[in-house]
Design an enzyme around this catalytic site. Sequence first.
Site, mmCIF file in Angstrom:
data_model
loop_
_atom_site.group_PDB
_atom_site.id
_atom_site.type_symbol
_atom_site.label_atom_id
_atom_site.label_comp_id
_atom_site.label_asym_id
_atom_site.label_seq_id
_atom_site.Cartn_x
_atom_site.Cartn_y
_atom_site.Cartn_z
ATOM 1 N N LYS A 177 -10.415 7.897 4.208
ATOM 2 C CA LYS A 177 -9.384 7.781 5.151
ATOM 3 C C LYS A 177 -8.003 8.121 4.426
ATOM 4 C CE LYS A 177 -6.068 5.269 6.404
ATOM 5 N NZ LYS A 177 -4.907 6.177 6.592
ATOM 6 N N GLU A 252 -5.751 1.820 -7.746
ATOM 7 C CA GLU A 252 -4.854 2.534 -8.605
ATOM 8 C C GLU A 252 -3.402 2.386 -7.834
ATOM 9 O OE1 GLU A 252 -2.402 4.374 -9.812
ATOM 10 O OE2 GLU A 252 -3.255 6.484 -9.944
ATOM 11 N N CYS A 286 2.363 8.261 -9.124
ATOM 12 C CA CYS A 286 2.364 6.722 -9.720
ATOM 13 C C CYS A 286 2.757 6.661 -11.398
ATOM 14 C CB CYS A 286 0.976 6.282 -9.495
ATOM 15 S SG CYS A 286 -0.255 7.734 -9.924
HETATM 16 P P1 NAI Z 1 0.579 2.618 1.415
HETATM 17 O O1 NAI Z 1 -0.105 1.809 0.241
HETATM 18 O O2 NAI Z 1 0.950 1.884 2.579
HETATM 19 O O3 NAI Z 1 -0.470 3.827 1.838
HETATM 20 C C1 NAI Z 1 -1.661 4.169 0.992
HETATM 21 C C2 NAI Z 1 -2.778 4.517 2.065
HETATM 22 O O4 NAI Z 1 -3.281 3.050 2.437
HETATM 23 C C3 NAI Z 1 -2.605 5.292 3.295
HETATM 24 O O5 NAI Z 1 -3.677 5.870 3.444
HETATM 25 C C4 NAI Z 1 -2.555 4.122 4.329
HETATM 26 O O6 NAI Z 1 -2.709 4.471 5.639
HETATM 27 C C5 NAI Z 1 -3.499 3.102 3.882
HETATM 28 N N1 NAI Z 1 -3.030 1.648 4.414
HETATM 29 C C6 NAI Z 1 -2.068 1.113 4.773
HETATM 30 N N2 NAI Z 1 -2.182 0.020 5.297
HETATM 31 C C7 NAI Z 1 -3.766 -0.281 5.186
HETATM 32 C C8 NAI Z 1 -4.555 -1.219 5.666
HETATM 33 N N3 NAI Z 1 -4.018 -2.568 5.894
HETATM 34 N N4 NAI Z 1 -5.751 -1.339 5.369
HETATM 35 C C9 NAI Z 1 -6.264 0.056 4.926
HETATM 36 N N5 NAI Z 1 -5.563 1.199 4.486
HETATM 37 C C10 NAI Z 1 -4.189 1.025 4.528
HETATM 38 O O7 NAI Z 1 1.579 3.564 0.827
HETATM 39 P P2 NAI Z 1 2.842 4.267 1.503
HETATM 40 O O8 NAI Z 1 3.445 3.357 2.489
HETATM 41 O O9 NAI Z 1 2.688 5.677 2.099
HETATM 42 O O10 NAI Z 1 3.987 4.458 0.422
HETATM 43 C C11 NAI Z 1 4.899 3.200 -0.050
HETATM 44 C C12 NAI Z 1 5.338 3.086 -1.307
HETATM 45 O O11 NAI Z 1 3.666 3.184 -2.115
HETATM 46 C C13 NAI Z 1 5.645 4.380 -2.075
HETATM 47 O O12 NAI Z 1 7.038 4.605 -2.103
HETATM 48 C C14 NAI Z 1 5.123 4.107 -3.531
HETATM 49 O O13 NAI Z 1 6.087 3.217 -4.251
HETATM 50 C C15 NAI Z 1 3.775 3.706 -3.407
HETATM 51 N N6 NAI Z 1 2.665 4.648 -3.555
HETATM 52 C C16 NAI Z 1 1.935 4.530 -4.748
HETATM 53 C C17 NAI Z 1 1.110 5.690 -4.812
HETATM 54 C C18 NAI Z 1 0.267 5.800 -5.993
HETATM 55 O O14 NAI Z 1 0.019 6.935 -6.483
HETATM 56 N N7 NAI Z 1 0.030 4.673 -6.651
HETATM 57 C C19 NAI Z 1 0.914 6.652 -3.738
HETATM 58 C C20 NAI Z 1 1.732 6.376 -2.476
HETATM 59 C C21 NAI Z 1 2.538 5.431 -2.436
#
Ligand code: NAI
Length: 491
Positions: A177, A252, A286
């Site tokens: 996903k 990660e 990240c």
């Molecule tokens: P997020 O952690 O909400 O989303 C990442 C993925 O998780 C997306 O595919 C989302 O649809 C999915 N997701 C969200 N809730 C879920 C659930 N309950 N069950 C399963 N999957 C779920 O990240 P978001 O809101 O897009 O970004 C917020 C912050 O996260 C950013 O500002 C940044 O600080 C951090 N981030 C870190 C990343 C990294 O590479 N470690 C990448 C993207 C965001």
Amino acid sequence: MRTQLYIDGKWAEPVDGGSIEVINPATEEAFATLAIGNEKDADLAVKAARRAFDKDGWPQTTGKQRAVYLRRIATLIRERLEDIAKLEVLDNGKPLPEARWDIGDAAGCFDYYADLAEQLDDSNNQELAVSDDRFRCKVRREPLGVVGAIIPWNYPLLMSAWKVAPALAAGCTVVLKPAEITSLTAVELAAIAQQAELPAGVLNIVTGSGSRAGQAIITHPQVDKLAFTGSGRIGSHIMAEAAKDIKRVSLELGGKSPMVIFEDADIEAAVEWIMFGIFWNQGQVCSATSRVLVQRPIYDKLLERLAAETRKITIGNGMDEGVLLGPLVSRAQHETVQAAVERAREEGATVLVGGGRPASFDKGYYFEPTVITDMSLDSTVWNEEIFGPVVCVRPFDTEEEAVEVANDSRFGLAAAVMTKDQPRADRVSNALRAGIVWVNCSQPTFTEAPWGGYKQSGLGRELGKWGLENYLEIKQVTSFVSSDPWGWYIK
Ligand code: NAI
Ligand code: MG
């Protein structure tokens, strides 16, 4: 362009017909319609992956056979590299040369895990000496089952590759996903998997929201392992859900990665690596170099050079030639980054360069490259991940102080040290509590090398041979090989 879900080797409309508009962050205009699956679609995808794993023989293929599919996928990605890179720019906003690099690297990841799949054939079933020679023991590594892969929006195709390639190489089946704001290149990956004649159900792609499709995948009883990249908040939630039925999990998550620059460092090189570390991909990385510590004798000089070079960065639509900084991925991310900078101001920090929307843009989620100074060690801006083009710079006096401040974080993904003194580089890189340490550079990432964090930056390692281990179970097969009877009950 209107997408569909890819389930069991076929294209499908979402059961309940959901869709959203896909926004180009450079123009704020919709340019495609994305299919939005929900629990029902996730369930169909998991069941297809389950059947492909349990009944159709994918886990019983040899590594050599799986390598053929992985190499086909790599070749097809390379053949379409320019189109996929452009799609990534439209969807995510990153400059086209960066997108080309991502897509090339994604292809390389499939090739790399093709090699590892082949090596698995040779290295498997190894004999293990045990303390009783009446027994013979061998150790097998077997694919661990159905993988639910949940990925973020910063490197859409590349993060798909980091999970799908090792999982398929191991003999697992996958339900992927992607993030709902950047799903288009994952849909392309599905088209490529189909063209590569990957057997039905081995790779399924359900586009949709985290709260519905994502939540349904992570709680599905037929999923064996969750592989996640994204925020700490959702990572923690996924680990808690996984705990309910002991799913395997690798995470990660984010970071607040420090760079320690000693007075003997080459200032021009340090400025270049800071900028690469925090402005590449608009700082939505990240491992971004977001906390910079500079030894006091060169602090003013370095800051002056960093400010001057930062002001020169060409901001614009990622499709345009010469652009180094594109828009942020979404309106929400723009608001988050802006709020973090406002908070820094309220907490008394100095915004030396940038700090908001560039004056020359009235459309698009653009944010100026930003340099912040004079923040306190307990300020939000110094401690919390911003995930935007915002770097914090502080002076330090001694090596001991620098290491202590660098390590004073709940994160531990990456860190960097700049010095010409090799013993010092060794001491500091050993002392830094992070999964990745760069010496006299920042951010180079190699498919061969382990990637992952200490502390709250994650769990487990991706890439390299460690990435493959994420998708393997370990089985001992112990045989009684003596001609004497065991003789415990029956003498
Ligand atoms: P997020 O952690 O909400 O989303 C990442 C993925 O998780 C997306 O595919 C989302 O649809 C999915 N997701 C969200 N809730 C879920 C659930 N309950 N069950 C399963 N999957 C779920 O990240 P978001 O809101 O897009 O970004 C917020 C912050 O996260 C950013 O500002 C940044 O600080 C951090 N981030 C870190 C990343 C990294 O590479 N470690 C990448 C993207 C965001
Ligand atoms: Mg988008």
